[in-house]
Design an enzyme around this catalytic site. Sequence first.
Site: not given
Length: 223
Positions: A30-32, A96
């Site tokens: 995942g992305n932050r 994102a």
Amino acid sequence: MSTHATLSGLRIVVSAGPTYEDIDPVRFIGNRSSGKMGFAIAQAAARRGAQVVLVAGPVSLPTPDGVQRLDVRSAAQMHEAVLAQLPADVYVGAAAVADFAPAHPAGSKIKKQAGQDTLTLTLVRTRDILADIASHAQRPRLVVGFAAETDHVEAYARGKLENKRLDLIAANRVGVAGSGFESDDNTLNVYAATGDSKVLGPAPKTELADALLDLVAQSLSRH
Ligand code: CTP
């Protein structure tokens, strides 16, 4: 009383949050991203009278008033959900999105083997939602992207603006205190295809959302 330009009668699609790309049933890449910026834009646009669809990755934020929300998990799901919303007047890609996803997600939990020191994952590129929207036969009048950069902010952001054929790109510097992914405040460097640029903030993301929508309204009026 609000002095903000109205967006009444416009259909605006906003993507927000991260995407999760499954490795197996219990793990993902995942992305932050908190989703705060995209949710603030959706909320501000709805307050200005726009018909807003918010395509949200996995985030724990309340749905803004007057906004139609579609929850998705992966980049592929977000791609499908966003493109299904065309035609639209404006697309704001604040999500994102994962650039790569596991090529072969495992159907059951991957177990480590005795003596195993490394694990190699093969990742494949996800489809670029923003670029696909911008080159679509039903291209919205205005396509707005985001860029998170640690360095060379203007050069990289303008590169994306051009390569993805965007009208506006809002870049922020990540990796510094008081801005970026999980912060409430941010600074946006906005670059336009016309060559114009503007710095918004530092300010809370709710205020930046309104400042960005002022630029959207201005750009639409010039189109
Ligand atoms: N984006 C998208 N679909 C993807 C990847 C990104 O729509 N599969 C959008 C994001 O919503 C954002 C912008 O593209 O508006 C970010 O651009 P991108 O080139 O993905 O940025 P980075 O991932 O930071 O790229 P790089 O690693 O090249 O810096």
